[in-house]
Scaffold this motif. Structure first.
Motif, PDB file in Angstrom:
ATOM      1  N   GLU A 185      -7.884  -4.895   2.730  1.00 39.13           N
ATOM      2  CA  GLU A 185      -7.735  -3.810   3.535  1.00 39.13           C
ATOM      3  C   GLU A 185      -8.916  -3.694   4.707  1.00 39.13           C
ATOM      4  O   GLU A 185      -9.699  -3.663   4.493  1.00 39.13           O
ATOM      5  N   SER A 186      -8.051  -3.830   5.840  1.00 40.39           N
ATOM      6  CA  SER A 186      -9.157  -3.498   7.010  1.00 40.39           C
ATOM      7  C   SER A 186     -10.108  -4.508   7.256  1.00 40.39           C
ATOM      8  O   SER A 186     -11.146  -4.261   7.881  1.00 40.39           O
ATOM      9  N   ASP A 187      -9.872  -5.807   6.916  1.00 37.68           N
ATOM     10  CA  ASP A 187     -10.780  -6.775   7.020  1.00 37.68           C
ATOM     11  C   ASP A 187     -10.510  -7.342   8.366  1.00 37.68           C
ATOM     12  O   ASP A 187      -9.197  -7.601   8.560  1.00 37.68           O
ATOM     13  N   TYR A 214      -0.219 -14.183  -4.721  1.00 34.48           N
ATOM     14  CA  TYR A 214      -0.392 -12.957  -5.136  1.00 34.48           C
ATOM     15  C   TYR A 214      -1.292 -11.813  -4.447  1.00 34.48           C
ATOM     16  O   TYR A 214      -1.599 -11.030  -5.283  1.00 34.48           O
ATOM     17  N   ASN A 215      -1.624 -12.140  -3.344  1.00 37.60           N
ATOM     18  CA  ASN A 215      -2.537 -11.225  -2.863  1.00 37.60           C
ATOM     19  C   ASN A 215      -2.193 -10.214  -1.827  1.00 37.60           C
ATOM     20  O   ASN A 215      -0.747 -10.401  -1.414  1.00 37.60           O
ATOM     21  N   ILE A 216      -2.728  -9.211  -1.534  1.00 39.16           N
ATOM     22  CA  ILE A 216      -1.998  -8.024  -0.924  1.00 39.16           C
ATOM     23  C   ILE A 216      -3.000  -7.813   0.481  1.00 39.16           C
ATOM     24  O   ILE A 216      -4.094  -7.710   0.348  1.00 39.16           O
ATOM     25  N   PHE A 217      -2.330  -7.894   1.749  1.00 41.81           N
ATOM     26  CA  PHE A 217      -2.959  -7.546   2.974  1.00 41.81           C
ATOM     27  C   PHE A 217      -2.539  -6.714   3.590  1.00 41.81           C
ATOM     28  O   PHE A 217      -1.392  -6.003   3.820  1.00 41.81           O
ATOM     29  N   LYS A 218      -3.480  -5.482   3.743  1.00 41.70           N
ATOM     30  CA  LYS A 218      -3.209  -4.255   4.408  1.00 41.70           C
ATOM     31  C   LYS A 218      -3.875  -4.194   5.615  1.00 41.70           C
ATOM     32  O   LYS A 218      -5.186  -4.275   5.600  1.00 41.70           O
ATOM     33  N   LYS A 219      -3.383  -3.755   6.716  1.00 47.12           N
ATOM     34  CA  LYS A 219      -4.141  -3.225   7.902  1.00 47.12           C
ATOM     35  C   LYS A 219      -5.204  -4.512   8.112  1.00 47.12           C
ATOM     36  O   LYS A 219      -6.197  -4.247   8.706  1.00 47.12           O
ATOM     37  N   THR A 253      -1.488 -23.866  -0.582  1.00 46.23           N
ATOM     38  CA  THR A 253      -0.347 -23.199  -1.044  1.00 46.23           C
ATOM     39  C   THR A 253      -0.666 -21.743  -0.763  1.00 46.23           C
ATOM     40  O   THR A 253      -1.642 -21.233  -0.946  1.00 46.23           O
ATOM     41  N   PHE A 254       0.592 -21.209  -0.026  1.00 42.51           N
ATOM     42  CA  PHE A 254       0.183 -19.874   0.381  1.00 42.51           C
ATOM     43  C   PHE A 254       1.302 -19.128   0.254  1.00 42.51           C
ATOM     44  O   PHE A 254       2.508 -19.141   0.820  1.00 42.51           O
ATOM     45  N   LYS A 255       1.540 -18.495  -1.012  1.00 39.12           N
ATOM     46  CA  LYS A 255       3.136 -17.940  -1.389  1.00 39.12           C
ATOM     47  C   LYS A 255       2.785 -16.860  -2.262  1.00 39.12           C
ATOM     48  O   LYS A 255       1.647 -16.501  -2.900  1.00 39.12           O
ATOM     49  N   GLN A 256       3.929 -15.991  -2.386  1.00 38.59           N
ATOM     50  CA  GLN A 256       3.772 -14.652  -3.116  1.00 38.59           C
ATOM     51  C   GLN A 256       2.939 -13.622  -2.674  1.00 38.59           C
ATOM     52  O   GLN A 256       2.286 -12.765  -3.693  1.00 38.59           O
ATOM     53  N   ASN A 257       2.510 -13.745  -1.720  1.00 30.89           N
ATOM     54  CA  ASN A 257       1.587 -12.617  -1.034  1.00 30.89           C
ATOM     55  C   ASN A 257       2.260 -11.564  -0.339  1.00 30.89           C
ATOM     56  O   ASN A 257       3.510 -11.891   0.105  1.00 30.89           O
ATOM     57  N   ILE A 258       1.524 -10.432  -0.210  1.00 25.55           N
ATOM     58  CA  ILE A 258       2.299  -9.218   0.406  1.00 25.55           C
ATOM     59  C   ILE A 258       1.498  -8.682   1.502  1.00 25.55           C
ATOM     60  O   ILE A 258       0.386  -8.618   1.476  1.00 25.55           O
ATOM     61  N   THR A 259       2.202  -8.369   2.762  1.00 30.08           N
ATOM     62  CA  THR A 259       1.420  -7.684   3.705  1.00 30.08           C
ATOM     63  C   THR A 259       2.212  -6.708   4.326  1.00 30.08           C
ATOM     64  O   THR A 259       3.448  -6.480   4.094  1.00 30.08           O
ATOM     65  N   ASP A 260       1.546  -5.576   4.898  1.00 30.68           N
ATOM     66  CA  ASP A 260       2.320  -4.575   5.594  1.00 30.68           C
ATOM     67  C   ASP A 260       2.764  -5.076   6.928  1.00 30.68           C
ATOM     68  O   ASP A 260       3.479  -4.282   7.641  1.00 30.68           O
ATOM     69  N   LYS A 289       3.743   2.095   3.349  1.00 33.20           N
ATOM     70  CA  LYS A 289       3.688   2.904   2.044  1.00 33.20           C
ATOM     71  C   LYS A 289       3.946   2.279   0.757  1.00 33.20           C
ATOM     72  O   LYS A 289       3.373   2.245  -0.180  1.00 33.20           O
ATOM     73  N   MET A 290       4.974   1.238   1.002  1.00 28.08           N
ATOM     74  CA  MET A 290       5.443   0.529  -0.102  1.00 28.08           C
ATOM     75  C   MET A 290       4.055  -0.505  -0.736  1.00 28.08           C
ATOM     76  O   MET A 290       3.853  -0.806  -1.611  1.00 28.08           O
ATOM     77  N   VAL A 291       3.485  -0.959   0.214  1.00 31.07           N
ATOM     78  CA  VAL A 291       2.171  -1.944  -0.170  1.00 31.07           C
ATOM     79  C   VAL A 291       1.175  -0.864  -1.064  1.00 31.07           C
ATOM     80  O   VAL A 291       0.768  -1.413  -2.006  1.00 31.07           O
ATOM     81  N   GLY A 292       1.036   0.203  -0.484  1.00 37.94           N
ATOM     82  CA  GLY A 292       0.040   0.964  -1.082  1.00 37.94           C
ATOM     83  C   GLY A 292       0.604   1.166  -2.740  1.00 37.94           C
ATOM     84  O   GLY A 292      -0.286   1.202  -3.316  1.00 37.94           O
ATOM     85  N   ASP A 293       1.792   1.599  -2.943  1.00 45.52           N
ATOM     86  CA  ASP A 293       2.541   1.834  -3.927  1.00 45.52           C
ATOM     87  C   ASP A 293       2.418   0.556  -5.080  1.00 45.52           C
ATOM     88  O   ASP A 293       2.019   0.568  -6.216  1.00 45.52           O
ATOM     89  N   LEU A 294       2.622  -0.478  -4.312  1.00 42.88           N
ATOM     90  CA  LEU A 294       2.520  -1.846  -4.954  1.00 42.88           C
ATOM     91  C   LEU A 294       1.321  -2.417  -5.641  1.00 42.88           C
ATOM     92  O   LEU A 294       1.162  -2.898  -6.406  1.00 42.88           O
ATOM     93  N   MET A 295       0.213  -1.853  -4.772  1.00 48.50           N
ATOM     94  CA  MET A 295      -1.189  -2.484  -5.208  1.00 48.50           C
ATOM     95  C   MET A 295      -1.563  -2.336  -6.252  1.00 48.50           C
ATOM     96  O   MET A 295      -1.866  -3.646  -6.877  1.00 48.50           O
TER      97      MET A 295
END
Lengths: 242, 503
Positions: free
Chosen positions: B400-402, B418-423, B439-446, B482-488
Motif C-alpha cells: 500500500e502506497s509504496d 496472490y498479492n494485493i496492490f493498493k495505491k 509468473t505473475f497471476k492471481q494478484n489484485i490491484t485497485d 473499497k473492494m480491495v480493502g474488504d478483500l485484503m
C-alpha cells in the motif's frame, strides 16, 4: 551520539540539531522534570532562552568574529547517573557544556596518480609539479575519504589505488594553544606554517591522533602531503580546543 | 486451605535452611570462590590498590552478592582507559549468581568451559568503551567495527560486560548492561538463554554470537546499540548491532525483543568458512516477533544463509531486510513501513516472501543479481550455490502506497501470486529479465495501467513487456478501492493458512 556512544537521554546534554546561516538550534536533553540555566556562553550574540526545562529548544545567534563557540549550563533538579555511571544527587550543581571550534578555513586538495614506489623527500615536501594533476577539490573543512581515486582522462573514466594528495589550507583563528586532530592514511607529512608537525605512516596511527600546537598569528597555513597505495584513503584535519 | 498454606510454607523451608548454611564473605583481590556464600554488600573500590581477578569455580552452589558493587576505575578516568577483569568463572557447573554489580572494568565477567551458570539480577553497566571519533558532520573510518574473525578470541580484546567461551545450558536473566561497548559475547557456546534483560545504549553489539548455536534470546530490550549515526549527515551504523551472529551460528531463536535504533537490528553473516569453502553458514535461525525498526542501516541483515524471519516489525530503516545471497529462507508476516527498501536481496534463490505487509516504502521488494560475480571474495559460495534454480516466491503480500512494489533485476525465476496492490503507482519494475520465467497471476490491484507494470523506463518503448501477456483475466480486471480493502484481510488469511498447511 556522543564521543562515548549513544546518548541515553538521562543526563544533561546540549545537542546541536541544526545550523542555518548564523542561527544555531540546540535541544537541551536531561532528566525529566528538571531545569537548566545558562551560566556563560561564547561566540553567540544572543539566545532564545537563558533557562528552561529539559527537551526545550534553544536558538542561538552566532557572532561571526570568533572561532570558538561554547555554552556552559547548570543542571537543577532530580538525581541522575552520568555517562560513567557516577551518581549525581538531586539538586547537586552539575555543570555541562557544549563546545565547538569553527575557524575560518579554505582548503584545496590536489590529487596525482603515483606508482607504487615509496614517496621521495621531494614529494613529501609537496614538490609534485612533475606529476599529472587529475583531480582538484576545494572545501572549507578538510575531511575526505576515497575508495580509490577516480578521474577522467580523454573522456574515459579511470581509477587508481596509488596516488598522492596535497592539501593546502588557510586557517584563520585567534592565536593560542590548540590541538590539531589528524587522521591520515598511507605515508603522510604535515606542515604547519612551513614547520613539520607530523611525519609518519598509517601503521603508526590506526585512529585519529592529536598534536598540540601553538598558533602565534591569526592567519596560518597547513599543508598535508599523503601518499596512498591501498585505494581506501582518508585525510582528516581539524583544530580542537585544548 | 490452611493445610495448603502450611504445605506451601514448608516447601520453601529446605531452601531457606540451605541458605542459612552459606557463609558471609567479603571479597578480596585474587580470591577463589568454590562454595556458596552471601557477599558483603559494600562498594569495592578495586582501583585503590592492585586488584587481581576473582575466580569462581566448582559445582552446585549459589553466590548471592546482595548488591555488592565493584568499581574498576575512579570517576575521573575516561571510559576508554578502563582496565582489568573483575571475575572469571571457569570449569564451573550449576552455579547461581545473584545481585552483582560491576562497573568501569574492561570486562566484567569472563566465563570459560562451564555448564549451567545462572546469572540473575546483575548490573554490568558502564564498563569499557572506546572513544568515537566520528562527529556531527563526518564519520571517521577508524570507528568501523569488525567482528569477522574470532578464531583466536579477538573479540575478547574488544571488551564486554560478559564474554563466554564454551559455555552451555546457561541462563542470563534480568541483567542490565548499558553505557558500555559490547553487552554479552558468546563464543562456541550452545544452548544458553538470555531473557528479560536490558542491554541498551552500548556502542558495539548488544548480544554477539560466534560459532554458537541453539541459544534463545527472548524478551529483551536491545535498543540503541549503535554508532556511526548523525541525523541529516550520515547513517552508517559502522557494523554495530543489537544482535550479531557471525560464523556458523545455527538454530538460534531471537524472539519478542525490542531491538530498535540499533546499527543493524540483527546482523547475521555465514562466516569466513562459508566464504572460503562455500558450505555451512549461519542457518535455520528463527527471528520471530521482534521490533527491529529505526535501524540506521538494516532492520535485519542475513547473508549467505538460510533463515526464518517471521512476524517482525521492520519500519523506518534503510533496508527492512537485507538478505544478500540468502537461500531457502522464509520471510513471512512481517511489517515493513517507510523504509528505503523493504526487502532487498541480491543473488538470492529459493526464497519465500509470504504474507508480508508493505506500506510507504520507496521500494517494497527489490531482488537482483549482478552479471559478473567471479572476482568477489566469496566466489567459493557462488560456485557451489548459484547454479541452482533461482526461484523467488512472492505470495500473498499486501502493498500500500509504496512507490515501487516489486523491482526485479536480472534474475531467473520469479513466482508472484496472490498479492494485493493498493495505491501503488508502480507494481512491477523489471530490468534484464528477458530470459527469466516470470509468473505473475492471481494478484489484485485497485488500479492498473501499463505504466504501473512497466519495464525499465529506458526500454519501455522498445518492447512490450512479456509478462503483460501472462497476466490472467482476474488480475487485469479493475477492482474498486473499497473492494480491495474488504478483500485484503480475508485474502491474506486464506493464503497464509494455505501456505502453512502446504508446508
Amino acid at each position: 551520539m556522543t564521543e562515548w556512544g549513544p546518548y541515553d537521554f538521562r543526563y544533561p546534554h546540549i545537542h546541536l540539531t541544526d545550523i542555518k546561516d548564523s542561527i544555531y538550534t540546540f535541544v537541551v536533553f536531561g532528566p525529566a522534570g528538571s531545569e537548566w540555566n545558562i551560566e556563560q556562553s561564547r561566540g553567540f550574540k544572543s539566545m532564545s532562552l537563558q533557562q528552561g526545562n529539559y527537551q526545550d529548544t534553544l536558538i542561538a545567534f552566532r557572532q561571526l568574529n570568533t572561532a570558538e563557540i561554547s555554552i556552559n549550563a547548570v543542571h537543577k533538579g532530580s538525581f541522575f547517573f552520568d555517562h560513567t555511571g557516577n551518581f549525581i544527587p538531586a539538586n547537586d550543581s552539575f555543570k555541562f557544556t557544549f563546545k565547538r571550534l569553527e575557524p575560518f578555513e579554505n582548503w584545496i586538495t590536489k590529487c596525482y596518480p603515483f606508482d607504487d614506489h615509496f614517496p621521495t623527500e621531494n614529494i613529501l615536501q609537496g614538490k609534485v609539479d612533475h606529476l599529472n594533476l587529475v583531480q582538484t577539490y576545494t572545501s572549507n573543512r578538510l575531511h575526505r575519504d576515497w575508495w580509490s581515486l577516480q578521474y577522467e582522462k580523454d573522456g574515459q573514466k579511470q581509477k587508481t589505488n596509488s596516488f598522492i594528495s596535497v592539501s593546502q589550507g588557510e586557517v584563520e583563528i585567534e592565536p593560542g594553544n590548540y590541538n590539531l586532530e589528524l587522521y591520515l592514511s598511507g605515508r603522510s607529512r604535515v606542515y604547519l606554517n612551513d614547520r613539520i608537525v607530523y611525519d609518519g605512516s598509517e601503521s603508526e596511527q590506526s585512529k585519529p591522533f592529536l598534536i598540540p600546537v601553538e598558533l602565534l598569528h591569526k592567519n596560518n597555513k597547513i599543508v598535508i602531503v599523503s601518499a596512498n597505495k591501498a585505494g581506501i584513503a582518508s585525510i582528516h584535519c581539524r583544530l580542537l580546543l585544548r | 486451605m490452611r493445610i495448603l498454606k502450611y504445605l506451601f510454607i514448608l516447601s520453601g523451608l529446605p531452601g531457606f535452611l540451605a541458605a542459612q548454611d552459606r557463609p558471609f564473605i567479603t571479597l578480596k583481590s585474587g580470591m577463589t570462590i568454590e562454595s556458596g556464600a552471601f557477599v558483603n554488600p559494600r562498594e569495592y573500590l578495586c582501583h585503590d590498590s592492585i586488584w587481581n581477578t576473582i575466580t569462581i569455580t566448582g559445582e552446585n552452589f549459589t553466590l548471592d552478592f546482595s548488591g555488592a558493587t565493584l568499581w574498576g576505575a575512579a570517576d575521573t578516568v575516561s571510559p576508554d582507559q578502563y582496565k582489568g577483569l573483575a571475575f572469571i568463572i571457569k570449569d564451573a557447573k550449576n552455579i547461581r549468581i545473584n545481585n552483582l554489580r560491576i562497573h568501569r572494568f574492561h570486562t566484567a565477567i569472563y566465563i570459560e568451559n562451564s555448564d549451567g551458570i545462572y546469572l540473575n539480577n546483575c548490573d554490568f553497566s558502564y564498563n569499557y568503551r572506546p572513544k568515537l571519533y566520528s562527529y556531527r558532520e563526518h564519520e571517521i573510518l577508524s570507528d568501523w567495527l569488525s567482528y569477522h574473525n574470532n578464531e583466536s578470541q579477538q573479540w575478547k580484546s574488544h571488551g564486554a560486560a560478559i564474554y563466554a567461551k564454551n559455555l552451555k545450558n546457561s541462563t542470563f536473566e534480568s541483567l542490565r548492561i548499558t553505557g558500555g561497548f559490547n553487552g554479552i559475547l558468546l563464543d562456541k557456546s550452545n544452548g544458553n538463554k538470555v531473557f528479560n534483560s536490558a542491554i541498551n545504549f552500548n556502542s558495539g553489539v548488544g548480544i554477539g554470537l560466534y560459532r554458537s548455536s541453539n541459544n534463545i534470546i527472548q524478551h529483551n530490550r536491545l535498543d540503541y546499540n549503535v554508532r556511526g549515526v548523525s541525523h541529516n549527515f550520515y547513517r552508517r551504523g559502522q557494523d554495530s548491532a543489537g544482535v550479531l551472529m557471525f560464523e556458523q551460528c545455527n538454530k538460534n531463536t531471537v524472539a519478542y525483543n525490542s531491538i530498535t535504533h540499533s546499527g543493524d537490528g540483527i546482523f547475521l553473516w555465514a562466516g569466513q568458512q562459508t566464504m572460503d569453502q562455500g558450505s555451512g553458514g549461519s542457518n535455520e535461525n528463527m527471528f520471530y516477533a521482534n521490533d527491529c525498526s529505526y535501524a540506521p542501516t538494516n532492520g535485519i541483515e542475513v547473508t549467505f544463509s538460510k533463515n526464518y524471519i517471521i512476524g517482525n516489525k521492520l519500519n523506518k530503516c534503510i533496508h527492512g531486510v537485507w538478505g544478500g545471497y540468502s537461500y531457502g529462507s522464509l520471510i513471512a508476516e512481517n511489517q515493513f513501513y517507510d523504509n528505503k527498501v523493504g526487502i532487498a536481496i541480491e543473488h538470492g534463490f529459493n526464497n519465500n516472501l509470504i504474507n508480508n505487509s508493505f506500506s510507504n516504502n520507496e521500494k517494497a521488494i527489490r531482488l537482483w543479481k549482478n552479471e559478473n560475480t567471479i572476482d568477489v571474495p566469496w566466489n567459493a559460495f557462488n560456485m557451489k550455490n548459484v547454479k541452482q534454480n533461482e526461484v523467488y516466491s512472492v505470495w500473498s503480500n499486501t502493498f500500500e502506497s509504496d512507490k515501487i512494489a516489486i523491482e526485479l533485476l536480472n534474475g531467473k525465476n520469479f513466482d508472484i501470486q496472490y498479492n494485493i496492490f493498493k495505491k501503488t503507482p508502480q507494481i512491477l519494475y523489471t530490468e534484464k529479465v528477458n530470459n527469466c520465467k516470470l509468473t505473475f497471476k492471481q494478484n489484485i490491484t485497485d488500479s492498473i495501467s501499463e505504466q504501473s507494470l512497466s519495464r525499465s523506463q529506458k526500454r519501455k518503448n522498445t518492447s512490450i513487456p512479456e509478462f503483460i501477456s501472462i497476466l490472467d483475466e482476474q488480475t487485469k480486471r479493475l477492482i474498486p478501492p473499497k473492494m480491495v480493502g474488504d478483500l485484503m484481510s480475508a485474502f491474506q488469511c486464506i493464503h497464509g493458512m494455505a501456505y502453512l498447511l502446504s508446508s
